[in-house]
Design a protein around this motif. Structure first.
Motif, PDB file in Angstrom:
ATOM      1  N   MET A 109       0.807  -1.220   0.000  1.00  0.00           N
ATOM      2  CA  MET A 109       0.000   0.000   0.000  1.00  0.00           C
ATOM      3  C   MET A 109       0.845   1.278   0.000  1.00  0.00           C
ATOM      4  O   MET A 109       0.518   2.225  -0.724  1.00  0.00           O
ATOM      5  N   PRO A 110       1.961   1.364   0.793  1.00  0.00           N
ATOM      6  CA  PRO A 110       2.782   2.579   0.700  1.00  0.00           C
ATOM      7  C   PRO A 110       3.322   2.813  -0.702  1.00  0.00           C
ATOM      8  O   PRO A 110       3.357   3.950  -1.178  1.00  0.00           O
ATOM      9  N   ASP A 131       1.899   1.801  -3.494  1.00  0.00           N
ATOM     10  CA  ASP A 131       0.762   2.219  -4.321  1.00  0.00           C
ATOM     11  C   ASP A 131       0.477   3.694  -4.128  1.00  0.00           C
ATOM     12  O   ASP A 131       0.224   4.432  -5.095  1.00  0.00           O
ATOM     13  N   PHE A 132       0.518   4.146  -2.883  1.00  0.00           N
ATOM     14  CA  PHE A 132       0.250   5.560  -2.595  1.00  0.00           C
ATOM     15  C   PHE A 132       1.326   6.447  -3.207  1.00  0.00           C
ATOM     16  O   PHE A 132       1.026   7.492  -3.790  1.00  0.00           O
ATOM     17  N   ALA A 187       0.774   6.770  -6.848  1.00  0.00           N
ATOM     18  CA  ALA A 187      -0.348   7.677  -7.108  1.00  0.00           C
ATOM     19  C   ALA A 187       0.099   9.137  -6.985  1.00  0.00           C
ATOM     20  O   ALA A 187      -0.316   9.995  -7.777  1.00  0.00           O
ATOM     21  N   VAL A 188       0.960   9.424  -6.002  1.00  0.00           N
ATOM     22  CA  VAL A 188       1.484  10.785  -5.836  1.00  0.00           C
ATOM     23  C   VAL A 188       2.330  11.177  -7.041  1.00  0.00           C
ATOM     24  O   VAL A 188       2.230  12.302  -7.560  1.00  0.00           O
ATOM     25  N   MET A 191      -6.923   4.473  -7.545  1.00  0.00           N
ATOM     26  CA  MET A 191      -6.149   5.511  -6.868  1.00  0.00           C
ATOM     27  C   MET A 191      -5.397   6.377  -7.875  1.00  0.00           C
ATOM     28  O   MET A 191      -5.375   7.613  -7.782  1.00  0.00           O
ATOM     29  N   ALA A 240      -5.846  10.350  -8.965  1.00  0.00           N
ATOM     30  CA  ALA A 240      -4.687  11.240  -8.891  1.00  0.00           C
ATOM     31  C   ALA A 240      -4.444  11.928 -10.226  1.00  0.00           C
ATOM     32  O   ALA A 240      -4.095  13.115 -10.280  1.00  0.00           O
TER      33      ALA A 240
END
Length: 245
Positions: A1-2, A4-5, A8-9, A193, A197
């Motif tokens: 998940m980190p 993936d985030f 997305a950023v 996600m 974004a």
């Protein structure tokens, strides 16, 4: 998940950049994706997120779109997706990062290469090449930009029309990868996600377009892409054992 985030950023930042300059963000995104996801998922997921980025950018600038240029591009794109969709069966997926890296370097540093792929004066041919190449490299760069720049003095018209053309290129290659057996549902959380974004980045870049010097961003973009391309080539060569180490 980190991871993936973080991806997305990065997607938000690249979408914002493209909304400001008209190009470059998609190439940066495809260059960093090998560090986050498997090679076989790169092009399909990149296409889904770039579809969101370009479609939203086209929507925000819809009043500036030149549909006269778009119609022949659409016809060429349909033919390009069909032709290159067959050829992709013969591409080794673990070599995709290498192909992307070489493509980026050629597009940045080879005048002869750029003359070959960009110096078209026919939107039928541009649609065929741009959509066809996107099946292989994900972000061929909006090949239509050079011609749009020659035809239109207004930046909003160029960026918005190019965004609509790129959206078509990405949407037409989605069925190709479904046909090849790729399951978008397996990557749904990450895809959603990144789609969100990308849309937010398009909105931000559209608002910032007239506030940030595009020339400065393009210079930074040139060297950043070069470093990423070299890294992609070296990493692929290492994994394949081509370095003999």
């Amino acid at each position: 998940m980190p991871d993936d985030f973080l991806l997305a950023v990065i997607n938000f930042a690249t979408s914002t950049l493209t909304a400001i300059t008209g190009a470059g963000g998609g190439m940066i995104l495809i260059a960093v994706m090998p560090f986050f996801i498997a090679p076989q998922a790169m092009i399909p997921l990149h296409g889904a997120t770039q579809l969101s980025s370009n479609a939203s950018r086209a929507w925000f600038g819809r009043k500036s779109i030149d549909f006269g240029d778009f119609r022949p591009f659409l016809i060429g794109s349909l033919a390009g997706a069909a032709a290159f969709g067959v050829l992709v069966n013969f591409l080794r997926l673990d070599s995709v990062p290498l192909f992307i890296g070489v493509y980026i370097l050629l597009s940045l540093w080879s005048a002869r290469f750029n003359h070959f792929i960009r110096n078209f004066e026919n939107f039928y041919v541009i649609g065929f090449m741009q959509t066809g190449l996107s099946v292989f490299v994900g972000a061929p760069g909006p090949l239509a930009l050079a011609m749009l720049h020659r035809r239109h003095a207004d930046t909003d018209t160029v960026v918005s029309t190019a965004a609509l053309m790129m959206a078509v290129s990405h949407v037409l290659k989605m069925p190709v990868y479904v046909w090849l057996g790729f399951r978008f549902s397996e990557y749904l959380p990450l895809m959603l996600m990144m789609i969100a974004a990308a849309a937010l980045g398009s909105y931000a870049g559209t608002r910032l377009r007239h506030l940030i010097p595009a020339a400065v961003l393009k210079k930074i973009l040139h060297w950043l892409l070069t470093l990423l391309a070299v890294q992609l080539i070296a990493a692929t060569a290492w994994r394949q054992g081509w370095l003999g180490l």
